[in-house]
Design a protein around this motif. Structure first.
Motif, PDB file in Angstrom:
ATOM      1  N   UNK A 108       0.759  -1.084  -0.144  1.00 49.23           N
ATOM      2  CA  UNK A 108      -0.092   0.036   0.092  1.00 49.23           C
ATOM      3  C   UNK A 108       0.966   1.382  -0.128  1.00 49.23           C
ATOM      4  N   UNK A 109       0.117   2.340  -0.506  1.00 51.89           N
ATOM      5  CA  UNK A 109       1.036   3.497  -0.618  1.00 51.89           C
ATOM      6  C   UNK A 109       1.526   4.203   0.726  1.00 51.89           C
ATOM      7  N   UNK A 110       0.761   4.213   1.703  1.00 51.02           N
ATOM      8  CA  UNK A 110       1.133   4.536   3.061  1.00 51.02           C
ATOM      9  C   UNK A 110       2.486   3.534   3.782  1.00 51.02           C
ATOM     10  N   UNK A 111       2.227   2.369   3.467  1.00 43.28           N
ATOM     11  CA  UNK A 111       3.424   1.574   4.002  1.00 43.28           C
ATOM     12  C   UNK A 111       4.718   1.681   3.224  1.00 43.28           C
ATOM     13  N   UNK A 112       4.639   2.121   1.808  1.00 49.34           N
ATOM     14  CA  UNK A 112       5.654   2.220   1.043  1.00 49.34           C
ATOM     15  C   UNK A 112       6.413   3.133   1.414  1.00 49.34           C
ATOM     16  N   UNK A 113       5.567   4.382   1.664  1.00 47.94           N
ATOM     17  CA  UNK A 113       6.228   5.711   2.008  1.00 47.94           C
ATOM     18  C   UNK A 113       6.793   5.729   3.271  1.00 47.94           C
TER      19      UNK A 113
END
Length: 356
Positions: free
Chosen positions: A319-324
């Motif tokens: 997911x985007x948030x985990x990736x960031x």
């Protein structure tokens, strides 16, 4: 299913404090919990941030994706300024935790600890219009040490979801603007984007405004990417990005094209450039779903490493948030040479949208 936590701050500032409304929901659903509380006045936090910011910016003169006014250039060796920056970063870290662990806010923190599972994915949206608070790295709160899959994003109190039709796609379409590269190396950004699987990337290298405008109108883009120099004017909170060696643009100057791109499905804007919160604030007014920016001037090496780590995680299906979060935390490995590198990337989120 992940959780969404919204901390909505009312009118106020760090000298007066804020009223806070806490909402918790399962991802994509209506809130199942709401409570009200207070964050107390924190003038010491405001002072700690200002002192740290001055020291941080002095320690990183040169090789940045920003151009400072000549009056800000000093003859002090940036290496000599690292210990002072480290000392002030410790003080800022301390003040963030004193504020968010204060007795006035403790009831809301205890409700978070009671209702959230440490193993679940958690998005935390800080909804505030206070420009100084948006700059402070509140992810330093010790709460995030307990919740390894939680990440904070900034959002506005004013938002809207734009209806758009998005048929399934076999690949992601990216419009990559490689702007003014004076004194920095943005070719590494290009190489990283070219290696992305299942992506169709169109590069605009130091484009003229008309060409950029036309590309935003003519095609349906999923991601807008910019690498180059950018800055925010502190007195107006307007962001500028240098699309070539002579021209800089504001979001307003591309408003019609960006509104069209968002209506056609633009989901994410990434500004891998300096001091991007002004750009994020201006772009949020157009109701783009998500943005990733740097909250302060960013060294070239840090920008490259963040992009590499983020694209690795995100293209792998995280997911985007985990990736960031993972890409941001990996930047700690650079902090011998680039103080506080892991403080810089931040997500800006339209609360009406669910990120990928």
């Amino acid at each position: 299913m992940g959780k969404l936590v919204v901390l909505k701050l009312g009118q106020g500032n760090l000298n007066t404090g804020f009223s806070v409304t806490l909402q918790i929901s399962s991802e994509g659903e209506h809130p199942y919990f709401e409570s009200n509380g207070q964050l107390p006045p924190a003038p010491e936090l405001a002072v700690a941030y200002t002192q740290w910011q001055i020291s941080y910016r002095h320690s990183l003169q040169g090789n940045l994706r920003i151009t400072f006014p000549q009056t800000q250039v000093t003859n002090i060796s940036k290496r000599d300024l690292f210990p002072e920056c480290d000392r002030l970063s410790f003080q800022l870290h301390k003040q963030v935790n004193l504020w968010l662990n204060s007795p006035q806010f403790r009831p809301l923190k205890e409700q978070l600890l009671e209702k959230l599972n440490t193993e679940e994915s958690i998005r935390i949206l800080l909804q505030t219009e206070d420009n100084q608070l948006r700059r402070i790295p509140l992810h330093l709160w010790d709460f995030f040490e307990r919740y390894p899959q939680a990440e904070m994003a900034l959002s506005s109190n004013n938002y809207e979801r734009k209806s758009k039709s998005q048929p399934p796609k076999s690949h992601v379409k990216i419009l990559a603007i490689l702007g003014d590269s004076t004194g920095i190396n943005i070719q590494k950004d290009r190489v990283l984007l070219e290696q992305l699987p299942n992506a169709e990337v169109t590069f605009l290298v130091e484009p003229q405004r008309q060409l950029l405008n036309d590309e935003l109108w003519l095609q349906e883009w999923d991601i807008l990417f910019f690498a180059g120099h950018s800055f925010t004017k502190s007195e107006t909170e307007i962001g500028y990005f240098h699309i070539n060696s002579t021209d800089s643009l504001t979001i307003t100057e591309l408003k019609n094209a960006l509104v069209k791109a968002i209506a056609q499905g633009l989901q994410l804007a990434i500004f891998n450039s300096c001091d991007g919160l002004g750009l994020a604030t201006n772009l949020a007014d157009l109701h783009i779903p998500q943005m990733i920016v740097m909250r302060e001037p960013v060294p070239d090496k840090v920008a490259q490493e963040f992009l590499k780590n983020f694209l690795t995680e995100f293209s792998d299906g995280k997911p985007l948030y985990q990736s960031v979060r993972e890409a941001r935390m990996k930047l700690q490995g650079l902090e011998n040479d680039f103080p506080c590198a892991s403080w810089l990337p931040v997500i800006c989120q339209n609360p009406a949208e669910i990120p990928p």
